[in-house]
Design a protein around this motif. Structure first.
Motif, PDB file in Angstrom:
ATOM      1  N   GLU A  57       0.882  -1.169   0.000  1.00  0.00           N
ATOM      2  CA  GLU A  57       0.000   0.000   0.000  1.00  0.00           C
ATOM      3  C   GLU A  57       0.915   1.213   0.000  1.00  0.00           C
ATOM      4  O   GLU A  57       1.675   1.424   0.947  1.00  0.00           O
ATOM      5  N   PHE A  58       0.872   1.984  -1.079  1.00  0.00           N
ATOM      6  CA  PHE A  58       1.878   3.034  -1.299  1.00  0.00           C
ATOM      7  C   PHE A  58       1.590   4.311  -0.512  1.00  0.00           C
ATOM      8  O   PHE A  58       0.426   4.668  -0.326  1.00  0.00           O
ATOM      9  N   PRO A  59       2.669   4.995  -0.087  1.00  0.00           N
ATOM     10  CA  PRO A  59       4.075   4.574  -0.160  1.00  0.00           C
ATOM     11  C   PRO A  59       4.354   3.483   0.860  1.00  0.00           C
ATOM     12  O   PRO A  59       3.793   3.484   1.952  1.00  0.00           O
ATOM     13  N   SER A  60       5.221   2.551   0.507  1.00  0.00           N
ATOM     14  CA  SER A  60       5.435   1.376   1.345  1.00  0.00           C
ATOM     15  C   SER A  60       6.875   1.278   1.819  1.00  0.00           C
ATOM     16  O   SER A  60       7.809   1.531   1.066  1.00  0.00           O
ATOM     17  N   MET A  61       7.036   0.875   3.079  1.00  0.00           N
ATOM     18  CA  MET A  61       8.337   0.457   3.586  1.00  0.00           C
ATOM     19  C   MET A  61       8.593  -0.972   3.136  1.00  0.00           C
ATOM     20  O   MET A  61       7.704  -1.637   2.593  1.00  0.00           O
ATOM     21  N   LEU A  62       9.792  -1.459   3.408  1.00  0.00           N
ATOM     22  CA  LEU A  62      10.113  -2.853   3.132  1.00  0.00           C
ATOM     23  C   LEU A  62      11.329  -3.261   3.953  1.00  0.00           C
ATOM     24  O   LEU A  62      12.007  -2.422   4.541  1.00  0.00           O
ATOM     25  N   GLY A  63      11.590  -4.555   3.969  1.00  0.00           N
ATOM     26  CA  GLY A  63      12.755  -5.068   4.683  1.00  0.00           C
ATOM     27  C   GLY A  63      12.388  -5.994   5.820  1.00  0.00           C
ATOM     28  O   GLY A  63      11.426  -5.748   6.554  1.00  0.00           O
ATOM     29  N   TYR A  64      13.157  -7.067   5.965  1.00  0.00           N
ATOM     30  CA  TYR A  64      12.904  -8.077   6.980  1.00  0.00           C
ATOM     31  C   TYR A  64      13.960  -8.140   8.080  1.00  0.00           C
ATOM     32  O   TYR A  64      13.666  -8.578   9.185  1.00  0.00           O
ATOM     33  N   GLU A  65      15.216  -7.775   7.776  1.00  0.00           N
ATOM     34  CA  GLU A  65      16.294  -8.016   8.741  1.00  0.00           C
ATOM     35  C   GLU A  65      17.100  -6.762   9.029  1.00  0.00           C
ATOM     36  O   GLU A  65      17.325  -5.941   8.134  1.00  0.00           O
ATOM     37  N   ALA A  66      17.557  -6.644  10.262  1.00  0.00           N
ATOM     38  CA  ALA A  66      18.418  -5.528  10.652  1.00  0.00           C
ATOM     39  C   ALA A  66      19.053  -5.851  11.991  1.00  0.00           C
ATOM     40  O   ALA A  66      18.642  -6.786  12.696  1.00  0.00           O
ATOM     41  N   ALA A  67      20.074  -5.045  12.343  1.00  0.00           N
ATOM     42  CA  ALA A  67      20.694  -5.129  13.663  1.00  0.00           C
ATOM     43  C   ALA A  67      21.096  -3.724  14.082  1.00  0.00           C
ATOM     44  O   ALA A  67      21.371  -2.866  13.234  1.00  0.00           O
ATOM     45  N   GLY A  68      21.094  -3.474  15.394  1.00  0.00           N
ATOM     46  CA  GLY A  68      21.446  -2.147  15.889  1.00  0.00           C
ATOM     47  C   GLY A  68      21.354  -2.093  17.398  1.00  0.00           C
ATOM     48  O   GLY A  68      21.472  -3.124  18.084  1.00  0.00           O
ATOM     49  N   ASN A  69      21.100  -0.914  17.908  1.00  0.00           N
ATOM     50  CA  ASN A  69      21.014  -0.699  19.357  1.00  0.00           C
ATOM     51  C   ASN A  69      19.620  -0.266  19.770  1.00  0.00           C
ATOM     52  O   ASN A  69      18.971   0.514  19.065  1.00  0.00           O
ATOM     53  N   VAL A  70      19.164  -0.764  20.932  1.00  0.00           N
ATOM     54  CA  VAL A  70      17.856  -0.383  21.452  1.00  0.00           C
ATOM     55  C   VAL A  70      17.860   1.104  21.816  1.00  0.00           C
ATOM     56  O   VAL A  70      18.736   1.589  22.539  1.00  0.00           O
ATOM     57  N   MET A  71      16.855   1.831  21.294  1.00  0.00           N
ATOM     58  CA  MET A  71      16.669   3.239  21.640  1.00  0.00           C
ATOM     59  C   MET A  71      15.634   3.401  22.744  1.00  0.00           C
ATOM     60  O   MET A  71      15.806   4.174  23.678  1.00  0.00           O
ATOM     61  N   SER A  72      14.518   2.655  22.596  1.00  0.00           N
ATOM     62  CA  SER A  72      13.436   2.702  23.585  1.00  0.00           C
ATOM     63  C   SER A  72      12.548   1.497  23.357  1.00  0.00           C
ATOM     64  O   SER A  72      12.742   0.735  22.402  1.00  0.00           O
ATOM     65  N   PHE A  73      11.525   1.325  24.216  1.00  0.00           N
ATOM     66  CA  PHE A  73      10.614   0.192  24.054  1.00  0.00           C
ATOM     67  C   PHE A  73       9.291   0.501  24.735  1.00  0.00           C
ATOM     68  O   PHE A  73       9.196   1.389  25.588  1.00  0.00           O
ATOM     69  N   GLY A  74       8.269  -0.263  24.319  1.00  0.00           N
ATOM     70  CA  GLY A  74       6.921  -0.033  24.812  1.00  0.00           C
ATOM     71  C   GLY A  74       6.704  -0.484  26.239  1.00  0.00           C
ATOM     72  O   GLY A  74       7.541  -1.172  26.844  1.00  0.00           O
ATOM     73  N   SER A  75       5.542  -0.140  26.768  1.00  0.00           N
ATOM     74  CA  SER A  75       5.254  -0.314  28.197  1.00  0.00           C
ATOM     75  C   SER A  75       5.186  -1.762  28.647  1.00  0.00           C
ATOM     76  O   SER A  75       5.390  -2.068  29.824  1.00  0.00           O
ATOM     77  N   THR A  76       4.876  -2.690  27.741  1.00  0.00           N
ATOM     78  CA  THR A  76       4.762  -4.099  28.138  1.00  0.00           C
ATOM     79  C   THR A  76       6.026  -4.903  27.846  1.00  0.00           C
ATOM     80  O   THR A  76       6.062  -6.110  28.098  1.00  0.00           O
ATOM     81  N   VAL A  77       7.042  -4.257  27.308  1.00  0.00           N
ATOM     82  CA  VAL A  77       8.267  -4.954  26.906  1.00  0.00           C
ATOM     83  C   VAL A  77       9.212  -5.080  28.095  1.00  0.00           C
ATOM     84  O   VAL A  77       9.472  -4.107  28.812  1.00  0.00           O
ATOM     85  N   THR A  78       9.741  -6.268  28.292  1.00  0.00           N
ATOM     86  CA  THR A  78      10.733  -6.512  29.341  1.00  0.00           C
ATOM     87  C   THR A  78      11.954  -7.192  28.735  1.00  0.00           C
ATOM     88  O   THR A  78      11.898  -7.733  27.637  1.00  0.00           O
ATOM     89  N   GLY A  79      13.058  -7.162  29.477  1.00  0.00           N
ATOM     90  CA  GLY A  79      14.244  -7.891  29.056  1.00  0.00           C
ATOM     91  C   GLY A  79      15.231  -7.099  28.230  1.00  0.00           C
ATOM     92  O   GLY A  79      16.281  -7.628  27.850  1.00  0.00           O
TER      93      GLY A  79
END
Length: 329
Positions: A57-79
């Protein structure tokens, strides 16, 4: 604002655009990642060309794989903590959770703290290939040290991953490729035997290698007429796992081989693994252990800078590479 790759119409690499896009905060179950490396996959080419199971559905993102550093996370995320080095297990919706960008949001169940000995480039080249190969060969085929396995279209990243997964349990790998041009590289990558199907008789060579017994496991992304020939290479009670359809042609159903040798021909999808929490956790543990020990070691064909995303995906489409293509940021 972060730079994100999107496309506004179907087509070749030329339709990819690097755009500055405001990235929303992560949802309650997501992790936001500052990307250091992106692994490219043929599925993304198919998606961009409107030849994939998912439509854009345009405009569309794409891509399946990546690696990097955690910037932030949602309220239910742990670990996770800010700054953790992580990599992405492909989701089932690359348009929603595309990885071609400087900042991405990914569901936490698809984010892994990879072993510290792994570079960002290799971490970004890990999960699609190893989850696919592990799920087929170990989880479903129960490959063991007593087995021979045929890996066809063997120079792909999944094919090379299959070599390492098979070797990790002591199985013998028979790689197939069209000509002998890549034979030496495939042996170096871990194949015990290489058969050039345009230059040698596949069935005769397999029977020679296996002392006439055939192979119990076949891992094939080609399909079409090749399935009947592969069935003739198989042992009694063998299993053929079909994970692609690179051939545009239909092939005959090998009924006599299937009946005579009690064969199983199974369509295999990556989402069978990532769609099940228990299986996904087993995959994470097996692959993480293999990466840590060195039994699994992603082979990178070439890296490109982010600014050359068009050139990188054009190289992917050339089929010249042996291993994974990675884009770095």
């Amino acid at each position: 604002m972060p730079r994100i790759v999107r496309f506004h119409e179907y087509g070749g690499p030329e339709v990819l655009r690097i755009e500055e896009i405001d990235v929303a905060p992560p949802a309650e179950d997501e992790v936001q990642i500052a990307v250091k490396a992106i692994g490219l996959n043929r599925a993304e080419v198919m998606f961009r060309r409107n030849a994939y199971v998912q439509q854009a559905e345009f405009p569309s993102m794409l891509g399946y794989e990546a690696a990097g550093n955690v910037m932030s996370f949602g309220s239910t995320v742990t670990g996770f903590t800010k700054g953790d080095a992580v990599s992405v297990i492909p989701t089932l919706d690359m348009a929603r959770w595309g990885t071609y960008g400087e900042v991405i949001n990914i569901p936490a169940r698809h984010v892994v703290m990879h072993p510290e000995n792994l570079s960002f480039e290799k971490a970004a080249a890990t999960w699609m290939q190893y989850v696919t190969a592990w799920g087929a060969l170990i989880e479903q085929a129960r490959l063991s040290s007593a087995d021979f396995v045929i890996v066809s279209a063997a120079s792909s990243s999944v094919g090379l991953a299959a070599f390492q997964v098979a070797r990790s349990v002591g199985a013998t790998v028979i790689a197939t490729t069209r000509t002998n041009a890549k034979a030496a590289a495939l042996r170096e990558a871990g194949a015990h035997h290489v058969i050039a199907t345009a230059e040698e008789d596949l069935v005769d060579r397999v029977m020679e290698i296996t002392d006439g017994k055939g192979t119990r496991v076949v891992f094939d992304p080609i399909g079409g007429p090749a399935i009947a020939q592969l069935a003739d290479c198989m042992a009694v009670a063998g299993i053929l796992l079909e994970y692609g359809a690179l051939s545009p042609d239909a092939g005959p159903f090998p009924q006599f081989a299937v009946l005579g040798k009690s064969l199983t021909l199974k369509g295999y999808l990556y989402n069978e693994i990532v769609g099940d929490n228990g299986i996904l956790e087993r995959a994470k543990a097996y692959i993480s252990d293999g990466l840590r020990s060195g039994a699994l070691d992603p082979i990178i064909a070439r890296t490109f800078p982010f600014e050359q995303i068009k050139e990188a995906t054009a190289f992917l489409e050339s089929n010249e590479q042996i291993g994974k293509i990675v884009v770095t940021l």
